[in-house]
Structures are given as structure tokens and as C-alpha cells.
Scaffold this motif. Structure first.
Motif, PDB file in Angstrom:
ATOM      1  N   GLY A 190      -7.504  94.728   0.900  1.00  0.00           N
ATOM      2  CA  GLY A 190      -7.275  94.574   1.463  1.00  0.00           C
ATOM      3  C   GLY A 190      -6.311  93.772   2.431  1.00  0.00           C
ATOM      4  N   SER A 247     -13.230  95.837   7.810  1.00  0.00           N
ATOM      5  CA  SER A 247     -13.039  96.823   7.026  1.00  0.00           C
ATOM      6  C   SER A 247     -11.181  96.386   6.578  1.00  0.00           C
ATOM      7  CB  SER A 247     -12.822  98.331   7.218  1.00  0.00           C
ATOM      8  OG  SER A 247     -11.814  98.673   8.792  1.00  0.00           O
ATOM      9  N   GLU A 271     -10.539  97.423   2.670  1.00  0.00           N
ATOM     10  CA  GLU A 271      -9.194  99.011   1.708  1.00  0.00           C
ATOM     11  C   GLU A 271      -8.115  97.880   2.331  1.00  0.00           C
ATOM     12  OE1 GLU A 271     -10.615 102.162   4.316  1.00  0.00           O
ATOM     13  OE2 GLU A 271     -12.390 101.042   3.992  1.00  0.00           O
TER      14      GLU A 271
END
Length: 331
Positions: free
Chosen positions: A287, A299, A303
Motif C-alpha cells: 500500500g 487499509s 492497498e
């Protein structure tokens, strides 16, 4: 605006290590137009030089590999070119000013022999003609008594003189594109200014495009038309240089700009710094890698953020925690 001379798309470069294959350049893309200067800026270890060496296929072998992407120079994909074809392109159509002139020059050969070799490799000319053109190149880069310097060894020249010789070698065959990898490393500020001014003048005379790799945002501001900010193998922001300095949108870009000393900065004050450091290649997250540096959780580490054009010509990696529009402001 000139036509696109070089287009890099979705470039991935990796190295084979004891811990497996690690990516040093991760889905990088940009373009350079004829007569324009693109600056690539970022800290050490962010993939700037590896990107340049990937473009001209000078990666350390057998460890370095281009896994994906294309490097189209005048419409030809250099990633698919043969070794023989690349030898014709390097030095002839694409010149390279290497980072450290003392290691770029062979210490046991005279300056003249090394400069003349550029002409012998790419042009069918006599030894006398190669000598004359080499002397002219040294004169062009403002080296005094060029006929005398042709007989000198690299250690007999100052750092600034050696850098000028490296520039002369890169420009000898009048290339369409010059890659300048930290062209002012280890030079004092006066010589730096002279070298950069020389590059600008030669670029204007020859009409060539330049890719300038540097840590110095001051160099970018003075000498570049466009700028790409690299962090941990990725371009996190790309824009025309005036737009980037006026409206930096990524947290990493803002951190770099904030660390520049300014005239209004109080004497002996502590300059702002970006905490932490670039993670090792084997430890990078899939990410947002700047979030990884800031020890953020969630998150954004899992990602990869999208890379979007937020205004005309201004592209940025839009991480929810690192992208700052005027409406959002700094965190």
C-alpha cells in the motif's frame, strides 16, 4: 510544446537477492518532450538512479531485471532492443552524465583517449578528426587550454574539471536526450552553479531533452520544466515545476519543500525534517509507503493508492492520509 521524445510506461525493475526478488522501481511512468527538462527528485534509496539505468539497460547483471513495462525512445521500445542496438543508442542518441566523475573516468587513461573513444564508437572518423572534435568539446564545456588537458589523467584535474569532462563525453555525439544523474555531487556551490548554467546553455544550443536526477529541490526549481517526486520506488507526484512548488499535494512532497532553508528562517533555528527513513526494499508494504514510514495503521498499508490527474498536468498518488488538497489541509 515539443513532441514526446521518451515515454516510460508501467516500468517495474527488480533485483535478485538472498531474500528473493525485490522491486526497486514499481510501476513508474512519465514522459519527456523534446527540448524540455524533467527533474526526478527524492531521497537516497527511492529508485531514481535505478530508473535511469533501467531506461538505458545498464542494470547490474545478472541481478537486475526489467519485469514489466516499456521505455519508448523516439517510438522504439528500448526494453526489447538488442544489446548491439543499445550500444549504438547509448552515447550516441542518449548521453549519460554519471554521478561521480572520478569513478566514471578511467584513472589509467588520459582524458583525450577517453573522449576520442566516444567518436570512434559511434562515428567513422579519422584519429585526427576525433582529436579535433574532442578538443572542441572541451572548449565547449569551458575547460581552459583544452589541447593541454587532452594529455592529462583524471587525477590531475579538479572535481569541477572532471565533471566538465564527463559532460563533454555525454554530449560529444550531440544526443537527443541527456540523463544527468546528480551532475553536481561533491562540488562546491560556485562550481555547481557553473556546471548547471553550462548544461542549460548547451541544452539551448543543441535542442536536447534532459532528465535531471537530484536530491536538491533548488536545482529542480532553477533548471527544470517538469518534476517527478519519487518515494520508495514509486512516483508519488508529478507536475510542471511551478505548479508543484505553488501547490504540493502529497505529504512527502510537502515534507521535502518544508525542509528547504529560507531567508526568513530565524538564525540557528531547527529545520523541519521528515521523521523516519525509507524502508528497506524487502520490507516495503504493497500500500502507501509513506504511511508505512509514518507508522500509520489500517487499509492504506494494504492497498496501493490510485495515481490520478487532479488538475491539468498535475498527477498525485491519492492516499486518504497523504493527499492534501486545499480543502483538506495538512494533518
Amino acid at each position: 510544446m515539443g513532441e514526446e521524445l521518451l515515454v516510460v510506461e508501467d516500468l517495474i525493475t527488480a533485483f535478485e537477492t538472498d531474500r528473493g526478488l525485490v522491486r526497486a522501481v514499481d510501476h513508474v511512468g512519465f514522459s519527456v518532450r523534446k527540448g524540455r527538462t524533467l527533474g526526478i527528485v527524492g531521497e537516497s534509496g527511492c529508485g531514481k538512479s535505478v530508473t535511469a539505468m533501467s531506461m538505458i539497460r545498464l542494470l547490474p547483471q545478472p541481478a537486475g531485471q526489467i519485469l514489466q513495462g516499456s521505455v519508448k525512445f523516439k517510438g522504439e521500445d528500448l526494453t526489447q532492443a538488442s544489446a548491439k542496438r543499445m550500444r549504438k543508442i547509448r552515447g550516441n542518441e542518449i548521453g549519460v552524465i554519471f554521478q561521480e566523475p572520478m569513478t566514471a573516468l578511467n584513472p589509467v587513461h588520459r582524458i583525450g583517449k577517453q573522449l576520442m573513444e566516444c567518436f570512434f564508437l559511434h562515428q567513422r572518423i579519422s584519429k585526427k578528426k576525433a582529436w579535433e572534435q574532442s578538443v572542441e568539446m572541451l572548449r565547449l564545456v569551458k575547460i581552459p587550454s583544452p589541447e593541454v588537458r587532452m594529455g592529462d589523467y583524471p587525477h590531475q584535474l579538479s572535481g569541477g574539471m572532471r565533471q566538465r569532462v564527463v559532460i563533454a563525453m555525454a554530449l560529444a555525439c550531440r544526443p537527443d536526450l541527456v540523463i544527468a544523474d546528480e551532475p553536481t555531487t561533491a562540488l562546491d556551490v560556485t562550481v555547481q552553479a557553473q556546471i548547471l548554467d553550462l548544461l542549460k546553455k548547451l541544452q539551448a544550443e543543441m535542442g536536447m531533452a534532459v532528465i535531471m536526477i537530484t536530491h536538491d529541490l533548488g536545482v529542480i526549481a532553477e533548471n527544470c520544466d517538469d518534476v517527478a517526486v519519487m518515494y520508495a520506488g514509486r512516483i508519488v507526484e508529478r507536475a510542471p515545476v511551478k505548479e508543484l512548488f505553488a501547490n504540493p499535494l502529497h505529504a512527502y512532497t510537502r515534507g521535502l519543500l518544508a525542509s528547504i532553508p529560507r531567508l526568513e528562517t530565524p538564525t540557528k533555528s531547527v529545520l523541519p525534517t521528515i521523521p523516519g527513513m525509507v524502508a528497506s526494499l524487502v520490507d516495503l508494504v504493497p500500500g502507501c509507503r509513506f504511511c508505512q514510514r509514518m507508522d500509520r495503521k489500517g487499509s492504506t498499508l494494504r492497498e496501493r493508492p490510485g495515481f490520478f490527474e487532479v488538475s491539468e498536468g498535475h498527477w498525485v498518488e491519492v492516499c486518504p492520509k497523504c493527499y492534501h488538497s486545499e480543502e483538506v489541509g495538512n494533518e
